[in-house]
Design a protein around this motif. Structure first.
Motif, PDB file in Angstrom:
ATOM      1  N   GLN A  53      27.266  38.097  36.116  1.00  0.00           N
ATOM      2  CA  GLN A  53      28.514  38.715  36.574  1.00  0.00           C
ATOM      3  C   GLN A  53      29.745  37.991  36.018  1.00  0.00           C
ATOM      4  O   GLN A  53      30.868  38.455  36.183  1.00  0.00           O
ATOM      5  CB  GLN A  53      28.587  38.709  38.107  1.00  0.00           C
ATOM      6  N   LYS A  63      39.156  40.253  33.599  1.00  0.00           N
ATOM      7  CA  LYS A  63      40.023  41.383  33.223  1.00  0.00           C
ATOM      8  C   LYS A  63      40.918  41.796  34.403  1.00  0.00           C
ATOM      9  O   LYS A  63      42.089  42.113  34.232  1.00  0.00           O
ATOM     10  CB  LYS A  63      39.165  42.572  32.769  1.00  0.00           C
ATOM     11  N   ARG A 118      45.101  41.734  34.608  1.00  0.00           N
ATOM     12  CA  ARG A 118      45.825  42.982  34.854  1.00  0.00           C
ATOM     13  C   ARG A 118      46.643  42.935  36.153  1.00  0.00           C
ATOM     14  O   ARG A 118      47.774  43.401  36.189  1.00  0.00           O
ATOM     15  CB  ARG A 118      44.800  44.119  34.934  1.00  0.00           C
ATOM     16  N   HIS A 171      39.589  42.088  45.256  1.00  0.00           N
ATOM     17  CA  HIS A 171      38.891  42.637  44.098  1.00  0.00           C
ATOM     18  C   HIS A 171      37.890  43.720  44.486  1.00  0.00           C
ATOM     19  O   HIS A 171      37.759  44.733  43.809  1.00  0.00           O
ATOM     20  CB  HIS A 171      38.175  41.492  43.366  1.00  0.00           C
ATOM     21  N   SER A 225      25.053  37.122  45.504  1.00  0.00           N
ATOM     22  CA  SER A 225      25.252  35.863  46.209  1.00  0.00           C
ATOM     23  C   SER A 225      24.260  35.676  47.360  1.00  0.00           C
ATOM     24  O   SER A 225      23.908  36.634  48.039  1.00  0.00           O
ATOM     25  CB  SER A 225      26.681  35.888  46.760  1.00  0.00           C
ATOM     26  N   LYS A 280      36.763  54.215  40.125  1.00  0.00           N
ATOM     27  CA  LYS A 280      37.472  55.468  39.828  1.00  0.00           C
ATOM     28  C   LYS A 280      36.913  56.633  40.658  1.00  0.00           C
ATOM     29  O   LYS A 280      37.555  57.683  40.755  1.00  0.00           O
ATOM     30  CB  LYS A 280      37.368  55.792  38.332  1.00  0.00           C
ATOM     31  N   GLU A 291      30.879  47.537  46.704  1.00  0.00           N
ATOM     32  CA  GLU A 291      29.582  46.902  46.452  1.00  0.00           C
ATOM     33  C   GLU A 291      28.662  47.153  47.643  1.00  0.00           C
ATOM     34  O   GLU A 291      29.100  47.063  48.796  1.00  0.00           O
ATOM     35  CB  GLU A 291      29.802  45.386  46.271  1.00  0.00           C
TER      36      GLU A 291
HETATM   37  C1  MC0 Z   1      38.591  47.647  37.272  1.00  0.00           C
HETATM   38  N1  MC0 Z   1      39.267  48.661  37.824  1.00  0.00           N
HETATM   39  C2  MC0 Z   1      39.388  48.450  39.137  1.00  0.00           C
HETATM   40  C3  MC0 Z   1      38.721  47.215  39.378  1.00  0.00           C
HETATM   41  N2  MC0 Z   1      38.237  46.757  38.197  1.00  0.00           N
HETATM   42  N3  MC0 Z   1      39.957  49.158  40.111  1.00  0.00           N
HETATM   43  C4  MC0 Z   1      39.909  48.658  41.373  1.00  0.00           C
HETATM   44  N4  MC0 Z   1      39.310  47.468  41.666  1.00  0.00           N
HETATM   45  C5  MC0 Z   1      38.711  46.739  40.711  1.00  0.00           C
HETATM   46  N5  MC0 Z   1      38.130  45.583  41.015  1.00  0.00           N
HETATM   47  C6  MC0 Z   1      39.863  49.810  37.126  1.00  0.00           C
HETATM   48  C7  MC0 Z   1      40.837  49.336  36.064  1.00  0.00           C
HETATM   49  O1  MC0 Z   1      42.119  49.102  36.598  1.00  0.00           O
HETATM   50  C8  MC0 Z   1      40.814  50.476  35.079  1.00  0.00           C
HETATM   51  O2  MC0 Z   1      41.660  51.503  35.547  1.00  0.00           O
HETATM   52  C9  MC0 Z   1      39.373  50.976  35.136  1.00  0.00           C
HETATM   53  O3  MC0 Z   1      38.860  50.524  36.416  1.00  0.00           O
HETATM   54  C10 MC0 Z   1      38.513  50.400  34.039  1.00  0.00           C
HETATM   55  O4  MC0 Z   1      38.573  48.975  34.140  1.00  0.00           O
HETATM   56  P1  MC0 Z   1      38.226  48.019  32.899  1.00  0.00           P
HETATM   57  O5  MC0 Z   1      38.095  46.619  33.431  1.00  0.00           O
HETATM   58  O6  MC0 Z   1      39.185  48.231  31.802  1.00  0.00           O
HETATM   59  O7  MC0 Z   1      36.884  48.658  32.382  1.00  0.00           O
HETATM   60  P2  MC0 Z   1      35.364  48.372  32.447  1.00  0.00           P
HETATM   61  O8  MC0 Z   1      34.720  49.708  32.353  1.00  0.00           O
HETATM   62  O9  MC0 Z   1      35.003  47.334  31.424  1.00  0.00           O
HETATM   63  O10 MC0 Z   1      35.047  47.726  33.896  1.00  0.00           O
HETATM   64  C11 MC0 Z   1      35.235  48.380  35.123  1.00  0.00           C
HETATM   65  C12 MC0 Z   1      34.006  48.172  35.978  1.00  0.00           C
HETATM   66  C13 MC0 Z   1      33.641  46.651  35.942  1.00  0.00           C
HETATM   67  C14 MC0 Z   1      34.317  48.620  37.413  1.00  0.00           C
HETATM   68  C15 MC0 Z   1      32.833  49.004  35.439  1.00  0.00           C
HETATM   69  O11 MC0 Z   1      34.722  45.873  36.439  1.00  0.00           O
HETATM   70  C16 MC0 Z   1      32.388  46.318  36.707  1.00  0.00           C
HETATM   71  O12 MC0 Z   1      31.250  46.466  36.223  1.00  0.00           O
HETATM   72  N6  MC0 Z   1      32.516  45.831  37.959  1.00  0.00           N
HETATM   73  C17 MC0 Z   1      31.343  45.539  38.797  1.00  0.00           C
HETATM   74  C18 MC0 Z   1      30.865  44.129  38.614  1.00  0.00           C
HETATM   75  C19 MC0 Z   1      31.852  43.080  39.115  1.00  0.00           C
HETATM   76  O13 MC0 Z   1      32.999  43.404  39.454  1.00  0.00           O
HETATM   77  N7  MC0 Z   1      31.422  41.814  39.107  1.00  0.00           N
HETATM   78  C20 MC0 Z   1      32.237  40.690  39.609  1.00  0.00           C
HETATM   79  C21 MC0 Z   1      31.936  40.376  41.011  1.00  0.00           C
HETATM   80  P3  MC0 Z   1      42.602  52.348  34.552  1.00  0.00           P
HETATM   81  O14 MC0 Z   1      43.372  53.265  35.469  1.00  0.00           O
HETATM   82  O15 MC0 Z   1      43.440  51.352  33.821  1.00  0.00           O
HETATM   83  O16 MC0 Z   1      41.629  53.080  33.658  1.00  0.00           O
HETATM   84  S1  MC0 Z   1      30.287  39.755  41.136  1.00  0.00           S
HETATM   85  C22 MC0 Z   1      29.950  39.655  42.791  1.00  0.00           C
HETATM   86  O17 MC0 Z   1      30.762  39.984  43.595  1.00  0.00           O
HETATM   87  C23 MC0 Z   1      28.561  39.108  43.158  1.00  0.00           C
HETATM   88  C24 MC0 Z   1      28.414  37.697  42.672  1.00  0.00           C
HETATM   89  C25 MC0 Z   1      28.245  39.207  44.658  1.00  0.00           C
HETATM   90  O18 MC0 Z   1      29.003  39.794  45.448  1.00  0.00           O
HETATM   91  O19 MC0 Z   1      27.194  38.690  45.051  1.00  0.00           O
END
Ligand code: MC0
Length: 140
Positions: free
Chosen positions: A39, A72, A76, A82, A114, A125, A133
């Motif tokens: 992650q 990222k 932004r 988050h 975790s 989106k 999550e």
């Molecule tokens: C991105 N976007 C969000 C966001 N992250 N909107 C709300 N909340 C968030 N956290 C929005 C951006 O603003 C953008 O909007 C669009 O989604 C695309 O974002 P990007 O970053 O340019 O594009 P991608 O496709 O590379 O990534 C987005 C995506 C990614 C959600 C698929 O962040 C992801 O896979 N997230 C899930 C994994 C994660 O977050 N891991 C970290 C925590 P616009 O309008 O500009 O298009 S790990 C965790 O928490 C574990 C350890 C646990 O709990 O145990």
């Protein structure tokens, strides 16, 4: 389907500094600290409270690479909320039933999260701009 709010994930720039702030200001304590390479985060779970369906936490997330989801997000938006992690009894069932409504699944299969949890993310989106999550915890 949801049993509780398992945790609220907060993006931070400096994990140690943020942990200290939560300890000093809110009196929270660290329940676990891990690096999740897949992650791209270093993260800490701070215990908030026990409820009938399990415990709830604040999760502080510091990116280990700038091109990671949290890296990222920070670039932004700066620091802040988050994602929300909801507790579920069975993450695969929850994914199947939510997926059937048309919400895009970031994870079609659960991943390692975790404290030994099985986790899966839904696309922000399709969830009103809130990264969501699903968390099937091994602990209560
Ligand atoms: C991105 N976007 C969000 C966001 N992250 N909107 C709300 N909340 C968030 N956290 C929005 C951006 O603003 C953008 O909007 C669009 O989604 C695309 O974002 P990007 O970053 O340019 O594009 P991608 O496709 O590379 O990534 C987005 C995506 C990614 C959600 C698929 O962040 C992801 O896979 N997230 C899930 C994994 C994660 O977050 N891991 C970290 C925590 P616009 O309008 O500009 O298009 S790990 C965790 O928490 C574990 C350890 C646990 O709990 O145990």
């Amino acid at each position: 389907m949801f049993t509780r709010i398992d945790h609220v994930g907060i993006a931070v720039r400096d994990l140690e500094k943020s942990i200290s702030w939560y300890e000093t200001t809110f009196g929270l304590t660290v329940a676990s600290q891990e690096i999740n390479e897949e992650q791209g985060v270093r993260e800490a779970m701070l215990f908030v409270a026990d409820g009938p369906a399990g415990s709830s936490y604040v999760q502080l997330l510091e990116p280990i690479r700038p091109d990671s989801p949290v890296g990222k997000f920070l670039a932004r938006n700066g620091e802040g909320v988050h994602h929300i992690g909801y507790g579920v009894d069975d993450v695969e069932n929850a994914l199947a039933s939510i997926g059937a409504t048309g919400v895009r699944l970031v994870d079609k299969r659960p991943r390692h999260g975790s404290m030994g949890a099985s986790i899966a993310f839904l696309h922000p989106k399709d969830t009103g701009g809130v990264l969501t999550e699903l968390v099937q915890a091994t602990r209560r």
